[in-house]
Design an enzyme around this catalytic site. Structure first.
Site, PDB file in Angstrom:
ATOM      1  CB  THR A  74      13.601   2.597   6.167  1.00  0.00           C
ATOM      2  OG1 THR A  74      13.371   1.229   6.520  1.00  0.00           O
ATOM      3  CG2 THR A  74      12.701   2.955   4.992  1.00  0.00           C
ATOM      4  CB  THR A 130      11.287   2.921  12.064  1.00  0.00           C
ATOM      5  OG1 THR A 130      10.914   1.991  11.041  1.00  0.00           O
ATOM      6  CG2 THR A 130      11.477   4.299  11.457  1.00  0.00           C
ATOM      7  CG  ASP A 131      12.742  -2.950  11.746  1.00  0.00           C
ATOM      8  OD1 ASP A 131      11.584  -2.571  11.462  1.00  0.00           O
ATOM      9  OD2 ASP A 131      13.390  -3.752  11.041  1.00  0.00           O
TER      10      ASP A 131
END
Length: 335
Positions: free
Chosen positions: A20, A95-96
């Site tokens: 992201t 960040t997943d």
């Protein structure tokens, strides 16, 4: 830690993996995708002017598409940079999977230069994008002498976390990351990472045997109310290790017990808690499917590791050829 602990003239390597933090709207304007380079990310941070930062594009993927092989390759680059004398390294990614990739890197990384993972919850085109501030804080942490020999760190929202303790705890909040069991290692204050405590590093695991990045098949099976355990059937022919995300302190339905005992005779089976915070017990409960019952049937306690990190530790040791008799001892380092 005083401001003298941080030297802005130290060299920092930024390795960009996508995520992201690097995303902008697609041509269809229906969403965002990774497009920005590492150099783009660095250029967007006003506070980095005058700092010796070099950026490299290592991957350009969403966090969900990274693999264990990608992280094995990344660790090779981290250790090369450490040998070349870089003072600190920052990894930007989605960040997943950040809590998992940082932990896997921590398992493997043997260098002394600080390694700091960071990312963003809002894309670069969003109002209030958090990527530039997180990248600045990560670089500032990587230039602190106190961050050396602390293993891999994670920095978001001006908090410094240990890779082994950090968790993503919200799907969208800019304050999504925390270390619920321990609290953060420290915080950024006036551009300096102030660490409240030192962290003892665990011994690094050798990189995988055979083809670089060759994965071991390890899966997680989660206990749920009334589950028959059907997903356990036939796993001895499909995986080389298993992690059970059990109820509470390490419990499963009684219907799972014989299947798990058979699997534990064929492969390492690690008992973790689906709660994600707190240890698996070893000797408190004694009913069929309790933690003491399962450990007596050959399962291995995960200690304080959540199921996802327990899986990565098992993956790393299986890929490194660690004897099965030693694997239970490995998890004691996280008890």
């Amino acid at each position: 830690m005083s401001s003298a602990d941080r030297d802005p003239h130290r060299s920092v390597l930024v390795l960009a993996l996508g995520g992201t933090i690097a995303m902008t709207p697609t041509a269809s304007a229906s969403g965002v995708a990774p497009t920005l380079t590492g150099a783009d990310l660095v250029a967007a941070v006003p506070g980095l002017q005058g700092t010796a930062v070099t950026a490299e594009d290592f991957r350009k993927l969403p966090g969900a598409s990274l693999t264990t092989s990608d992280i094995v390759d990344l660790v090779g680059r981290l250790e090369q940079a450490d040998r070349e004398g870089v003072d600190g390294i920052v990894v930007t990614q989605g960040t997943d999977t950040l809590e998992e990739t940082a932990f896997l890197a921590d398992i493997y990384y043997r260098g002394s230069a600080p390694v700091v993972f960071t990312g963003a919850m809002r894309s670069a085109a969003s109002a209030g994008a958090d990527g530039p501030a997180n990248l600045l804080a990560a670089v500032q942490t990587a230039t602190c002498a106190s961050a050396r020999e602390q293993g891999v760190l994670v920095v978001l929202g001006d908090e410094v976390h240990a890779a082994r303790h950090v968790r993503k705890m919200h799907t969208t909040s800019p304050a999504a990351f925390g270390s619920p069991a321990t609290g953060p290692l420290g915080r950024l204050v006036e551009g300096t990472a102030r660490l409240q405590r030192a962290l003892k590093r665990t011994g690094a695991v050798p990189l995988p045997l055979g083809a670089p990045g060759a994965p071991s098949e390890v899966e997680v099976v989660t206990a749920s109310l009334g589950s028959s355990g059907i997903l356990l059937e036939g796993l001895e022919d499909k995986v080389s290790g298993l992690v059970v995300a059990a109820f509470g302190a390490g419990h499963v339905p009684q219907t799972w017990v014989l299947r798990l005992e058979a699997l534990a005779a064929a492969m390492p089976v690690v008992l973790a808690s689906r709660i994600g915070t707190g240890p698996v017990l070893t000797s408190t409960y004694a009913f069929p499917g309790s933690e003491s019952d399962l450990l007596a049937r050959g399962l291995v306690a995960a200690g304080t590791l959540d199921p996802y990190k327990a899986r990565l530790l098992l993956v790393a040791h299986l890929a490194a050829g660690t004897p099965r008799s030693e694997i239970a001892k490995v998890f004691l380092n996280y008890s």
